[in-house]
Design a protein around this motif. Structure first.
Motif, PDB file in Angstrom:
ATOM      1  N   GLY A 139       0.812  -1.202   0.000  1.00  0.00           N
ATOM      2  CA  GLY A 139       0.000   0.000   0.000  1.00  0.00           C
ATOM      3  C   GLY A 139       0.847   1.255   0.000  1.00  0.00           C
ATOM      4  N   ARG A 140       0.161   2.386   0.081  1.00  0.00           N
ATOM      5  CA  ARG A 140       0.807   3.712   0.072  1.00  0.00           C
ATOM      6  C   ARG A 140       0.432   4.427   1.362  1.00  0.00           C
ATOM      7  NH1 ARG A 140      -0.491   9.022  -1.263  1.00  0.00           N
ATOM      8  NH2 ARG A 140       1.170  10.213  -2.292  1.00  0.00           N
ATOM      9  N   LEU A 172      -3.239   3.766   5.465  1.00  0.00           N
ATOM     10  CA  LEU A 172      -2.681   3.199   4.238  1.00  0.00           C
ATOM     11  C   LEU A 172      -3.769   2.987   3.204  1.00  0.00           C
ATOM     12  CD1 LEU A 172      -0.444   0.504   5.946  1.00  0.00           C
ATOM     13  CD2 LEU A 172       0.420   2.463   4.681  1.00  0.00           C
ATOM     14  N   SER A 173      -3.452   3.317   1.947  1.00  0.00           N
ATOM     15  CA  SER A 173      -4.274   2.914   0.803  1.00  0.00           C
ATOM     16  C   SER A 173      -3.688   1.603   0.302  1.00  0.00           C
ATOM     17  CB  SER A 173      -4.251   3.986  -0.282  1.00  0.00           C
ATOM     18  OG  SER A 173      -4.808   5.186   0.179  1.00  0.00           O
ATOM     19  N   HIS A 174      -4.318   0.487   0.668  1.00  0.00           N
ATOM     20  CA  HIS A 174      -3.697  -0.809   0.406  1.00  0.00           C
ATOM     21  C   HIS A 174      -4.436  -1.587  -0.669  1.00  0.00           C
ATOM     22  CE1 HIS A 174      -6.808  -3.097   2.526  1.00  0.00           C
ATOM     23  NE2 HIS A 174      -6.760  -2.191   3.478  1.00  0.00           N
ATOM     24  N   LYS A 212       9.741  -0.346   3.409  1.00  0.00           N
ATOM     25  CA  LYS A 212       9.591   0.514   2.243  1.00  0.00           C
ATOM     26  C   LYS A 212      10.002  -0.256   0.991  1.00  0.00           C
ATOM     27  CE  LYS A 212      11.050   4.977   0.382  1.00  0.00           C
ATOM     28  NZ  LYS A 212      11.852   6.201   0.629  1.00  0.00           N
ATOM     29  N   GLY A 256       3.387   9.122   1.458  1.00  0.00           N
ATOM     30  CA  GLY A 256       3.638   8.936   0.035  1.00  0.00           C
ATOM     31  C   GLY A 256       4.480   7.724  -0.282  1.00  0.00           C
ATOM     32  N   ASP A 257       5.152   7.126   0.722  1.00  0.00           N
ATOM     33  CA  ASP A 257       5.985   5.949   0.485  1.00  0.00           C
ATOM     34  C   ASP A 257       5.132   4.737   0.136  1.00  0.00           C
ATOM     35  OD1 ASP A 257       8.250   7.369   0.934  1.00  0.00           O
ATOM     36  OD2 ASP A 257       8.601   6.612   2.972  1.00  0.00           O
ATOM     37  N   GLN A 258       5.638   3.915  -0.799  1.00  0.00           N
ATOM     38  CA  GLN A 258       5.037   2.631  -1.108  1.00  0.00           C
ATOM     39  C   GLN A 258       5.663   1.592  -0.187  1.00  0.00           C
ATOM     40  OE1 GLN A 258       2.567   2.115  -3.246  1.00  0.00           O
ATOM     41  NE2 GLN A 258       2.514   4.227  -4.047  1.00  0.00           N
ATOM     42  N   MET A 314      11.261   1.309  -5.423  1.00  0.00           N
ATOM     43  CA  MET A 314      10.550   1.507  -6.683  1.00  0.00           C
ATOM     44  C   MET A 314      11.487   1.488  -7.874  1.00  0.00           C
ATOM     45  SD  MET A 314       7.643   1.580  -5.453  1.00  0.00           S
ATOM     46  CE  MET A 314       6.753   1.870  -6.973  1.00  0.00           C
ATOM     47  N   THR A 331      -8.800   2.411   1.733  1.00  0.00           N
ATOM     48  CA  THR A 331      -7.962   3.235   2.599  1.00  0.00           C
ATOM     49  C   THR A 331      -8.471   3.106   4.016  1.00  0.00           C
ATOM     50  OG1 THR A 331      -7.525   4.816   0.820  1.00  0.00           O
ATOM     51  CG2 THR A 331      -7.139   5.576   3.067  1.00  0.00           C
ATOM     52  N   GLU A 377      -0.748   7.263   3.581  1.00  0.00           N
ATOM     53  CA  GLU A 377      -1.530   8.485   3.435  1.00  0.00           C
ATOM     54  C   GLU A 377      -1.389   9.402   4.644  1.00  0.00           C
ATOM     55  OE1 GLU A 377      -2.885   9.163   0.694  1.00  0.00           O
ATOM     56  OE2 GLU A 377      -2.863   7.203  -0.300  1.00  0.00           O
TER      57      GLU A 377
END
Length: 490
Positions: free
Chosen positions: A421-422, A433-435, A485, A464-466, A488, A447, A424
């Motif tokens: 996820g990312r 987290l938006s997972h 983390k 903002g980290d994935q 990317m 989210t 938020e």
């Protein structure tokens, strides 16, 4: 002849013996009856746990005897009855005839949106009150009535003010003397008497007194009240009319008390009106009134709507859709819940065709499903249809309900679920987290917030980290146990 007599005597003697034997048998049987009603523990060799009245199964007694509730003997409850498992046995054929249907307690997400009815009302903040600045006589009224739509500056009445006439004539006379200081003082007096600057300017321009004042509306809208008639005498400060604006309107929504926690000020809302089918109006919750309606057990939420073209009229009925927060939960069908008034139960299906009541704590409802806060574990089966008949059978058998507290915390170590996820939002002890979906829990992508088991886990992370993370679930709590983390660049 003697033979016949002896046979008669023998028959009589035999009949007497039969009667005596019957009487003796009756006496024996009468004395033996209490012994037959005694608990047959000695005969069966089984241990008696307690005695109970089948009509009042929850009341237990430590010795046999007559029931204090009914005219019947107490019934023994033996150790080992029911195969060692509490519950009632229902034959599969009988369960099928009763229409018994099972459902599994599963993790899911309740619908985040709910609807509530509402009625449009005037915006109480957009209200203009027209008053008489000075006392006078109503010389003329215009064709107005309550409920009329009216524009800003529209005339309501002409008011004759005799006091103004004398003061204005005096001012004109002073002006003709050429004394500027005296003229200024006379002009100041006109302003003190409440004359608008426009009236004073008209007196100076025309050179004649203007004792009549035209009262106009300060804003556009609808006339709510109108209390001025031709010929009436008005006192200073008397209210002539009240005008409500229609640039915006309020929609007063009745929120059920059980859903009050899902509504907050500033929340977006979508409104549909019976007057405009298929059309949607957007607004937001501007206020939640502090009082609860006693009769309907509802709170009133106020939604402010823009009223372009004046299409929205007070009194119109509408439905409001409010979006809540989508959170995962343990869910069962709402029809499986049994509410007794003192507690909430479900009928738990056990192996071997046995059923046992289980006490549960319920939360929110939506989409015909109910959230279970305590009392069940994922995967357990409950009766969704026919549970009331089985519950009655369990009550008659004296089966005790499984307490909710015994299932509040799993005894085994919670399983870990992994996904990506990312970030938020990030705090010391919580993270949003938006997972991606979690198939093991049947969660879609969403989210949501998590608790962080150790603050050191999020060291070096930022919004903002994935990330890739693993979490466990205990009841309604979701705790991150591992988070890293993602690179990317790879």
């Amino acid at each position: 002849m003697s033979v016949l007599i002896s046979r008669g005597r023998l028959a009589a003697a035999g009949l007497a013996l039969v009667l005596v034997g019957a009487a003796a048998g009756y006496g024996v049987s009468k004395l033996a009856k209490p012994a037959a009603m005694a608990p047959p523990a000695a005969e069966t060799g089984r241990k008696v746990l307690y005695w109970y009245d089948p009509m009042v199964p929850n009341q237990r007694f430590d010795k046999p005897g007559k029931s204090p509730f009914m005219d019947m003997q107490l019934v023994p409850k033996y150790a080992g009855e029911g195969g060692g498992e509490p519950g009632v046995q229902v034959d599969p054929a009988r369960a099928q005839s009763l229409g018994v249907r099972l459902a599994r307690a599963e993790q899911g997400v309740l619908p985040s949106e709910f609807t509530a009815p509402g009625v449009i009302d005037f915006n109480g903040r957009d209200l203009a009150v027209v008053q008489a600045r000075v006392g006078g006589i109503v010389q003329r009224v215009y064709a107005r009535a309550p409920g009329d739509m009216i524009g800003a500056g529209a005339p309501l009445a002409d008011l004759l003010i005799p006091e103004w006439g004398g003061a204005q004539a005096e001012y004109l006379a002073v002006r003709r003397t050429g004394d500027a200081a005296l003229a200024a003082a006379a002009r100041q007096r006109l302003a003190v008497l409440g004359m608008p600057a426009g009236v004073i300017a008209e007196v100076e321009r025309s050179g004649r007194p203007q004792p009549t004042l035209r009262i106009s509306t300060p804003t556009s809208g609808v006339i709510r009240t109108l209390s001025v008639r031709s010929g009436m005498t008005l006192s200073q400060g008397q209210t002539l009319a009240e005008i409500s604006g229609l640039a915006t309107v309020w929609l007063n929504v009745a929120i059920p008390e059980a859903l009050a926690g899902q509504v907050r000020q500033g929340q977006a809302a979508t409104v549909t009106l019976a007057a405009f089918p298929g059309e949607r109006f957007g607004g937001q919750v501007s206020a939640i009134l502090p009082e609860t309606t006693t009769d309907s057990r509802t709170l009133t939420a106020r939604i402010e709507l823009a009223n372009r073209g004046g299409r929205l009229r007070p009194g119109m009925y509408g439905q409001v859709a409010l979006g809540g927060t989508a959170t995962p939960a343990l869910l069962i069908p709402s029809e499986a819940v049994i509410r007794t008034g003192r507690r909430t139960l479900v009928m738990l299906a056990q192996p071997g065709g046995r059923y046992r009541p289980a006490e549960v704590q319920v939360g929110r409802e939506g989409g015909e499903r109910t959230e279970i806060l305590a009392g069940l574990q994922p995967g357990e089966q409950v009766v969704a249809s026919g549970q009331f008949l089985i519950d009655s059978e369990a009550s008659l058998a004296g089966v005790q309900a499984r307490p909710a507290a015994s299932m509040a915390t799993p005894s085994a170590t919670p399983a870990l679920f992994e996904t990506m996820g990312r970030i938020e939002r990030l705090d010391t002890r919580s993270i949003t987290l938006s997972h991606q979906p979690v198939p093991a829990l049947q969660w879609p992508a969403m989210t949501m917030g998590f608790t962080v088991a150790d603050p050191s886990l999020t060291r070096g992370l930022k919004v903002g980290d994935q990330v890739q993370f693993a979490f466990d679930q205990v009841g309604a709590n979701h705790t991150i146990r591992r988070i890293t983390k993602m690179d990317m660049a790879r």
